[in-house]
Design an enzyme around this catalytic site. Sequence first.
Site, PDB file in Angstrom:
ATOM      1  N   PHE A  47     -63.196 -54.093  59.081  1.00  0.00           N
ATOM      2  CA  PHE A  47     -63.048 -55.430  58.492  1.00  0.00           C
ATOM      3  C   PHE A  47     -64.393 -56.152  58.409  1.00  0.00           C
ATOM      4  CE2 PHE A  47     -59.116 -54.329  60.776  1.00  0.00           C
ATOM      5  CZ  PHE A  47     -58.318 -54.108  59.669  1.00  0.00           C
ATOM      6  N   ILE A  53     -55.550 -48.939  39.197  1.00  0.00           N
ATOM      7  CA  ILE A  53     -55.237 -48.719  40.605  1.00  0.00           C
ATOM      8  C   ILE A  53     -55.213 -47.207  40.858  1.00  0.00           C
ATOM      9  CG2 ILE A  53     -53.463 -49.038  42.380  1.00  0.00           C
ATOM     10  CD1 ILE A  53     -55.074 -51.606  41.536  1.00  0.00           C
ATOM     11  N   LYS A  70     -49.716 -46.906  46.450  1.00  0.00           N
ATOM     12  CA  LYS A  70     -49.252 -47.154  47.815  1.00  0.00           C
ATOM     13  C   LYS A  70     -50.382 -47.694  48.698  1.00  0.00           C
ATOM     14  CE  LYS A  70     -46.922 -44.778  51.605  1.00  0.00           C
ATOM     15  NZ  LYS A  70     -46.348 -43.507  52.057  1.00  0.00           N
ATOM     16  N   GLN A  76     -53.500 -52.234  51.127  1.00  0.00           N
ATOM     17  CA  GLN A  76     -54.709 -53.049  51.228  1.00  0.00           C
ATOM     18  C   GLN A  76     -54.376 -54.527  51.054  1.00  0.00           C
ATOM     19  OE1 GLN A  76     -58.161 -52.321  51.852  1.00  0.00           O
ATOM     20  NE2 GLN A  76     -56.958 -50.688  52.754  1.00  0.00           N
ATOM     21  N   VAL A  94     -60.260 -53.667  45.617  1.00  0.00           N
ATOM     22  CA  VAL A  94     -59.060 -54.377  46.074  1.00  0.00           C
ATOM     23  C   VAL A  94     -58.993 -54.561  47.596  1.00  0.00           C
ATOM     24  CG1 VAL A  94     -57.715 -53.539  44.105  1.00  0.00           C
ATOM     25  CG2 VAL A  94     -57.535 -52.354  46.287  1.00  0.00           C
ATOM     26  N   GLU A 106     -60.524 -56.442  49.716  1.00  0.00           N
ATOM     27  CA  GLU A 106     -60.642 -57.767  50.320  1.00  0.00           C
ATOM     28  C   GLU A 106     -59.837 -58.851  49.613  1.00  0.00           C
ATOM     29  OE1 GLU A 106     -64.916 -57.085  49.938  1.00  0.00           O
ATOM     30  OE2 GLU A 106     -65.134 -58.206  51.812  1.00  0.00           O
TER      31      GLU A 106
HETATM   32  N1  MCN Z   1     -57.912 -48.739  45.906  1.00  0.00           N
HETATM   33  C1  MCN Z   1     -57.077 -48.353  44.851  1.00  0.00           C
HETATM   34  N2  MCN Z   1     -57.394 -48.716  43.576  1.00  0.00           N
HETATM   35  C2  MCN Z   1     -58.496 -49.435  43.285  1.00  0.00           C
HETATM   36  C3  MCN Z   1     -59.360 -49.821  44.340  1.00  0.00           C
HETATM   37  C4  MCN Z   1     -59.053 -49.436  45.637  1.00  0.00           C
HETATM   38  O1  MCN Z   1     -56.066 -47.702  45.088  1.00  0.00           O
HETATM   39  N3  MCN Z   1     -58.753 -49.800  42.038  1.00  0.00           N
HETATM   40  C5  MCN Z   1     -57.527 -48.479  47.310  1.00  0.00           C
HETATM   41  C6  MCN Z   1     -58.006 -47.134  47.855  1.00  0.00           C
HETATM   42  O2  MCN Z   1     -57.076 -46.658  48.801  1.00  0.00           O
HETATM   43  C7  MCN Z   1     -59.303 -47.516  48.551  1.00  0.00           C
HETATM   44  C8  MCN Z   1     -58.988 -48.880  49.088  1.00  0.00           C
HETATM   45  O3  MCN Z   1     -58.099 -49.465  48.126  1.00  0.00           O
HETATM   46  O4  MCN Z   1     -59.630 -46.611  49.586  1.00  0.00           O
HETATM   47  C9  MCN Z   1     -60.179 -49.810  49.274  1.00  0.00           C
HETATM   48  O5  MCN Z   1     -61.074 -49.678  48.221  1.00  0.00           O
HETATM   49  P1  MCN Z   1     -62.226 -50.723  47.879  1.00  0.00           P
HETATM   50  O6  MCN Z   1     -61.641 -51.955  47.359  1.00  0.00           O
HETATM   51  O7  MCN Z   1     -63.260 -50.023  47.075  1.00  0.00           O
HETATM   52  O8  MCN Z   1     -62.873 -51.106  49.304  1.00  0.00           O
HETATM   53  P2  MCN Z   1     -63.827 -50.226  50.217  1.00  0.00           P
HETATM   54  O9  MCN Z   1     -63.451 -48.802  50.139  1.00  0.00           O
HETATM   55  O10 MCN Z   1     -65.258 -50.607  49.990  1.00  0.00           O
HETATM   56  O11 MCN Z   1     -63.350 -50.694  51.666  1.00  0.00           O
HETATM   57  C10 MCN Z   1     -63.864 -51.844  52.278  1.00  0.00           C
HETATM   58  C11 MCN Z   1     -62.896 -53.026  52.174  1.00  0.00           C
HETATM   59  C12 MCN Z   1     -63.471 -54.149  52.923  1.00  0.00           C
HETATM   60  S1  MCN Z   1     -64.919 -54.747  52.325  1.00  0.00           S
HETATM   61  C13 MCN Z   1     -62.904 -54.586  54.098  1.00  0.00           C
HETATM   62  S2  MCN Z   1     -63.595 -55.883  54.918  1.00  0.00           S
HETATM   63  C14 MCN Z   1     -61.706 -53.958  54.573  1.00  0.00           C
HETATM   64  C15 MCN Z   1     -60.923 -53.325  53.524  1.00  0.00           C
HETATM   65  O12 MCN Z   1     -61.621 -52.626  52.653  1.00  0.00           O
HETATM   66  N4  MCN Z   1     -61.594 -53.477  55.822  1.00  0.00           N
HETATM   67  C16 MCN Z   1     -60.520 -52.677  56.129  1.00  0.00           C
HETATM   68  N5  MCN Z   1     -59.734 -52.830  53.872  1.00  0.00           N
HETATM   69  C17 MCN Z   1     -59.533 -52.375  55.139  1.00  0.00           C
HETATM   70  N6  MCN Z   1     -58.435 -51.637  55.450  1.00  0.00           N
HETATM   71  C18 MCN Z   1     -58.319 -51.118  56.686  1.00  0.00           C
HETATM   72  N7  MCN Z   1     -57.235 -50.373  56.978  1.00  0.00           N
HETATM   73  N8  MCN Z   1     -59.261 -51.328  57.654  1.00  0.00           N
HETATM   74  C19 MCN Z   1     -60.345 -52.084  57.409  1.00  0.00           C
HETATM   75  O13 MCN Z   1     -61.262 -52.253  58.339  1.00  0.00           O
HETATM   76 MO1  MOS Z   2     -66.016 -55.936  54.097  1.00  0.00          MO
HETATM   77  S1  MOS Z   2     -66.260 -57.674  55.162  1.00  0.00           S
HETATM   78  O1  MOS Z   2     -67.397 -56.186  53.034  1.00  0.00           O
HETATM   79  O2  MOS Z   2     -66.527 -54.770  55.241  1.00  0.00           O
END
Ligand code: MCN
Ligand code: MOS
Length: 700
Positions: free
Chosen positions: A230, A593, A597, A602, A665, A667
Amino acid sequence: MTILGRPMDRVDGPLKVRGAATYASDVTYPDLTHAALVQSTIAAGAIRRIDSARAEAAPGVLAVITHQNAPRLADPPSEPFYPSARFPLKDDKILHHGQHLGVVVAETRAQAVAAARLVTVDYEETAPVLGIESPDAAIVRNPYGIELERGNVAAALASADVVYDETFKIAAETNSPMGLFTTVARWEGDRLVVHDSTQWTLMVRRTLATMFGLSEESVRVLAPYIGGGFGAGLRAWPHTMLTALAARVVGRPVKLVLTRPQMFNSVGHRPETRQRVRLGATRAGRLIAIDHEGTSTRGIADGNVEPITLATGAAYAWPNVATHDRHVLLNIPAPCAMRAPGSAEGNFAIESALDELSYQLQIDPIELRLLNYAEVHPQSGLPWSSKALRECFRTGAERFGWAKRDPRIGSMRSGHHLVGYGVAGVTYEWFSSSCKASISIGRDGRARVQSAATDIGTGTYTIATQVVAELLGVDVSQVDVAIGDSDMPLAPQSGGSGLAISLSGAIENAAANLQRKLDELRGGRSGESYVDILSRHGLDELTADGEVTPHPEQASMAPSPAFAAQFAEVHIDADLGLLRVARMVTAVDGGRILNEKLARSQIMGAVVMGIGMAMLEETIFDATGRVANATFGDYLIPVNADVPDLDVVFVGEPDRFNALGIKGVGEIGIIGVAAAIANAVYHATGRRLRSLPITIDQLL
Ligand code: MCN
Ligand code: MOS
């Protein structure tokens, strides 16, 4: 596309359920030793003397390392937008309560913890600077240049029919992932191998390489699994540096597991913030000016970004905009990123302010937002690469039943409870970076993808599996994903909701390169399978690398943020002020997406965190600068009874900026929750609460 989008189960789920996924705290070596930290019990001043003699003589102790005997290390480097932590054994200075003053290494963890208690510190204490309102605190501009000026705000406010001017406050909060952050460090000659709870293997690698004067290739950082972050895993923290140092001093591998209280003062927190919002509008509801001031707390010697006003300029079509971001420097443990840093706080103020205006102007809150819809990017005037915020409001309102809302305050009831409906709009600027990946296809028909990226609970393993399977046309069961290792191709952080975009872009490029190589080998024999091509050429496998760089500023389109509309229904006990969220609906434009799921998970997880921010979470610093509620008994987070039915719906279409049309997605789901709840509370009670968390005393 048939595999992308599919709500596939996590590929690493069975491993996790069986306890077979190796988190840093599971790592062990035959000659492993254990470390415990010595922490400051004052918030400001200097160390006069540290007496380690009793600790050194305690059973099992191998070393006690303090600034008095620590080998000198180079300063850690800073990444753009990700400032480094200060190495705490650099000198005798004390800048916050809980600062690491030393590390004790022993044969067992119990011995290390017991010996750490025997270290005595003689302090030279000075008065700490604490609290966002402290008159003694230095205030500096946010060094990350996120302030904006468009048009003439002063003139527009002077000419407006209605002027709004209010102040908002949000308490500090702590990320609190379930997995206690752990480092296991081991030196193999001059090569350092570190297992760490991090969202960014390459940042930890670079930090340790710089500090120990090694080439980056001489450091390997492993984080195949991490029990949540997080944002807490976006910095190379002092305890990680100290564990690597301890392993060098004792010449054996060292493990350090933070305790839950240490998770509150060693790995960041969302800073306390104060905001002032001034808005100017016409009677008809046209927003003509906004002035948004954000102020957040920061550690005296630590950087932080906290872009409170980042999304403000582009959120609505206000022609005159001024944003200001300030940091108040305090004797507190370093604040750092926490889910939607800055944006979550900024949204609470802006979306509450719009709600207040909607009552003043007697315009429906959704209508007011649509009247000021940014059809094009307000700063550049360019069309968005995609934008379905209108659709978020429309679909969200439909599923929520917004039409059933009686706009009069206190008019809706359910038995003994006052009922309120609230809404917030969200514009979220995700952040993507350069990324590499390699893909191999083997003669056994299996595809293997590698990248230094991490999966912090988000689903990276699963979406990487889906992207590879989709693009190579193989079954998901034929794909192996190897990540969480800095020796693998360069990848950015799991952070800024940008990893899915970055990594899938790199995979897309690698898959295209692999197809090209396969086509050459195929030499016109159309329809020949991968396995047949490889065996005809006597190859065991074929590998291709891929790379993506963030889109350059384009002249024809504005890269689109992700968007959402969030709706809350609250019930408030008319006598006792007890507040419960009855249900929430979130409609999200996340572009394409990847996994329905996981993406839903998220959003749901982020909404739960938003409920915490709105109603429960508060990191309390006492007068000595100590975190006074650093346990899960005292620091309140939502439990099942606080979490209602959460409805999530995805709208919009693939974005035009990256190959697969993805937006972040991870955050966005937290961002509008606090405003939606506070707005619902106002609708139910007529109490406008501009301070988070909203507690019972505010409602009595
Ligand atoms: N995803 C999707 N379709 C999209 C984008 C994303 O299905 N168009 C899904 C995927 O499963 C992807 C996930 O969402 O693995 C997150 O993707 P993304 O938005 O690119 O975020 P990041 O992979 O960079 O993950 C970091 C983000 C952040 S910044 C925080 S803070 C956070 C978060 O993700 N911390 C988390 N979600 C979390 N979820 C868990 N379980 N634990 C954390 O610490
Ligand atoms: Mo998220 S606070 O950018 O790990």
